[in-house]
Write a protein that holds these residues in place. Structure first.
Motif, PDB file in Angstrom:
ATOM      1  N   SER A 304       6.951  -3.549   9.513  1.00  0.00           N
ATOM      2  CA  SER A 304       5.732  -2.799   9.206  1.00  0.00           C
ATOM      3  C   SER A 304       5.900  -2.013   7.913  1.00  0.00           C
ATOM      4  CB  SER A 304       5.392  -1.849  10.357  1.00  0.00           C
ATOM      5  OG  SER A 304       5.150  -2.568  11.545  1.00  0.00           O
ATOM      6  N   GLY A 305       7.080  -1.413   7.737  1.00  0.00           N
ATOM      7  CA  GLY A 305       7.344  -0.688   6.505  1.00  0.00           C
ATOM      8  C   GLY A 305       7.307  -1.603   5.289  1.00  0.00           C
ATOM      9  N   ALA A 306       7.814  -2.829   5.444  1.00  0.00           N
ATOM     10  CA  ALA A 306       7.772  -3.788   4.342  1.00  0.00           C
ATOM     11  C   ALA A 306       6.331  -4.115   3.958  1.00  0.00           C
ATOM     12  CB  ALA A 306       8.523  -5.056   4.727  1.00  0.00           C
ATOM     13  N   ALA A 307       5.457  -4.242   4.959  1.00  0.00           N
ATOM     14  CA  ALA A 307       4.050  -4.523   4.678  1.00  0.00           C
ATOM     15  C   ALA A 307       3.392  -3.358   3.938  1.00  0.00           C
ATOM     16  CB  ALA A 307       3.308  -4.816   5.984  1.00  0.00           C
ATOM     17  N   ILE A 308       3.635  -2.137   4.401  1.00  0.00           N
ATOM     18  CA  ILE A 308       3.044  -0.960   3.761  1.00  0.00           C
ATOM     19  C   ILE A 308       3.583  -0.804   2.342  1.00  0.00           C
ATOM     20  CG2 ILE A 308       2.928   1.568   3.847  1.00  0.00           C
ATOM     21  CD1 ILE A 308       2.960   1.294   6.925  1.00  0.00           C
ATOM     22  N   CYS A 309       4.875  -1.022   2.182  1.00  0.00           N
ATOM     23  CA  CYS A 309       5.495  -0.936   0.866  1.00  0.00           C
ATOM     24  C   CYS A 309       4.892  -1.971  -0.086  1.00  0.00           C
ATOM     25  CB  CYS A 309       6.998  -1.137   0.993  1.00  0.00           C
ATOM     26  SG  CYS A 309       7.879  -1.192  -0.579  1.00  0.00           S
ATOM     27  N   GLY A 310       4.711  -3.197   0.392  1.00  0.00           N
ATOM     28  CA  GLY A 310       4.136  -4.240  -0.450  1.00  0.00           C
ATOM     29  C   GLY A 310       2.718  -3.918  -0.879  1.00  0.00           C
ATOM     30  N   ALA A 311       1.921  -3.373   0.038  1.00  0.00           N
ATOM     31  CA  ALA A 311       0.546  -3.013  -0.298  1.00  0.00           C
ATOM     32  C   ALA A 311       0.509  -1.912  -1.350  1.00  0.00           C
ATOM     33  CB  ALA A 311      -0.198  -2.577   0.967  1.00  0.00           C
ATOM     34  N   GLY A 312       1.398  -0.925  -1.216  1.00  0.00           N
ATOM     35  CA  GLY A 312       1.428   0.154  -2.195  1.00  0.00           C
ATOM     36  C   GLY A 312       1.953  -0.308  -3.544  1.00  0.00           C
ATOM     37  N   PHE A 313       3.034  -1.073  -3.524  1.00  0.00           N
ATOM     38  CA  PHE A 313       3.654  -1.532  -4.760  1.00  0.00           C
ATOM     39  C   PHE A 313       2.741  -2.476  -5.539  1.00  0.00           C
ATOM     40  CE2 PHE A 313       6.803  -4.499  -6.836  1.00  0.00           C
ATOM     41  CZ  PHE A 313       7.247  -3.593  -7.784  1.00  0.00           C
TER      42      PHE A 313
END
Length: 410
Positions: A304-313
């Motif tokens: 889930s953190g990887a998904a949120i990080c990807g959306a922000g980045f």
């Protein structure tokens, strides 16, 4: 005049360029989840050497970035991209050679490092030339969008390449990675031969110092945010493996898919609301995702953190890239994009070994916490750009980047 039709075409003329970028970066994507495992598990080296091998690509990209930008401005983007494809093929040859020396791990990893270095130069030529090419093909008011979509082609290749690399590596080991690295650029070169070359007319170009001053602040902000790229691509699968979680490649793909989705849905936001404002929000979201990965107590939370990080980045690159382009001379857009990307190369070339050292001393989770801190350090830069906009650069009022000027086909 063809003005009305040019206004209506959007980013369609740049689609073939995106296809070439996609194929070119597919060979990078297939190696991302498996190269750390090959260096660590097969050759027997620790996180520091993994970081050095990863950093070799970024260091080479840094060294070649400004040259690639100037080459695009003078010889044309097609010429730069073609050289990048040739370097990619040679990189694959070094991968093949490394397999002949598996009994000598130090020599084998040295050949891999040389291959990664060549691939870094190829990456620099292809992405810098590709963006310059795309900007020359589309209306100026779609500048941030074409930067975002070419970047999306890049990350689309990484998203496809990650699971593909894991599958072929599991069946045919590193030989499959070497083979794909050699053959795919040939296919991309066949595609690029059918595309028109747009070579800028000879005219005085802005000096490197002038361009550097123009893009310095957006570049530093992108560099701080871009440490995330090094932590995700070099250490995410290794972190999952060390934590006893089996879906490291899936987590990387989740990151890339979230990044692509955010660009599809929000690629026009920087042109509409301004790059600095969009970057400000995205940096905070990116840091939240990284913290979730580093502090995760379960595989599901880390994914889930990887998904949120990807959306922000996702939108940091085009948002701060738009700020850089608004401040740079129009006749030196290739050099401006090369300089802007060079900030990321510098931080990754130095940061990947540093992240490896941090992970080796404080645990692999600390790599992602450190990356979150770096992203937050870029927030004051975004605030400065927001309240000190480039003169005459109101995005809502007109084109974000001037037209490239006259070009000639070749």
């Amino acid at each position: 005049m063809a003005g009305p039709s040019r206004k209506d075409v959007g980013i369609r003329p740049a689609v073939p360029v995106m296809a070439v970028v996609f194929l070119s970066f597919l060979i990078i994507g297939i190696a991302l989840p498996v190269l750390p495992l090959h260096v660590h598990d097969v050759l027997g080296f620790g996180p520091f050497v993994v970081g050095v091998v990863a950093g070799g690509q970024f260091t080479a990209a840094l060294i070649s970035r400004l040259w690639a930008g100037r080459l695009s401005d003078t010889r044309g983007a097609k010429y730069a991209v073609s050289l990048g494809l040739i370097a990619s093929v040679v990189s694959g040859a070094f991968y093949h050679a490394s397999l002949l020396l598996l009994d000598s791990p130090a020599l084998s990893v040295t050949l891999i490092l040389i291959g990664r270095t060549l691939l870094g130069g190829a990456e620099s030529l292809i992405i810098t030339g590709g963006i310059a090419w795309g900007l020359a093909l589309v209306p100026a008011e779609n500048s941030a969008k074409v930067i975002a979509w070419i970047g999306m082609a890049l990350f689309g290749a990484l998203a496809v390449g990650a699971p593909l690399g894991s599958v072929v590596f599991a069946r045919w080991a590193f030989f499959s990675i070497a083979l794909i690295t050699t053959l795919v650029p040939v296919a991309a070169f066949a595609l690029i031969r059918a595309l028109p070359a747009l070579v800028p007319e000879a005219k005085p170009k802005a000096g490197i110092a002038t361009v550097l001053r123009a893009v310095a602040l957006p570049g530093i902000g992108f560099a701080l945010s871009g440490i995330t790229f090094g932590s995700i691509t070099s250490f995410l699968t290794l972190y999952f493996s060390a934590s006893g979680w089996g879906r490291g490649a899936f987590a990387f793909t989740t990151f890339a898919v979230a990044l692509i989705g955010a660009r599809v849905l929000g690629g026009g936001l920087p042109d509409r609301f301004g790059g600095a404002k969009v970057a400000l929000y995205c940096l905070v979201i990116q840091a939240m995702g990284l913290a979730m990965i580093g502090l995760a107590g379960s595989e599901a939370i880390a994914i889930s953190g990887a998904a949120i990080c990807g959306a922000g980045f996702s939108l940091v690159f085009p948002s701060l890239g738009l700020e850089a382009m608004k401040r740079a001379p129009a006749e030196s857009r290739g050099l401006a994009m090369g300089t802007y990307n060079a900030f990321l190369d510098l931080t990754l070339g130095l940061g990947s070994p540093a992240l490896g050292w941090l992970g080796g001393t404080a645990g692999l989770g600390s790599i992602f916490i450190g990356s979150a801190v770096a992203a937050l350090l870029a927030v004051p830069i975004a605030l400065h750009l927001l309240y000190r906009p480039a003169r005459g650069s109101d995005v809502a009022a007109g084109p974000a980047v001037p037209d490239a000027g006259p070009v000639r086909g070749s």
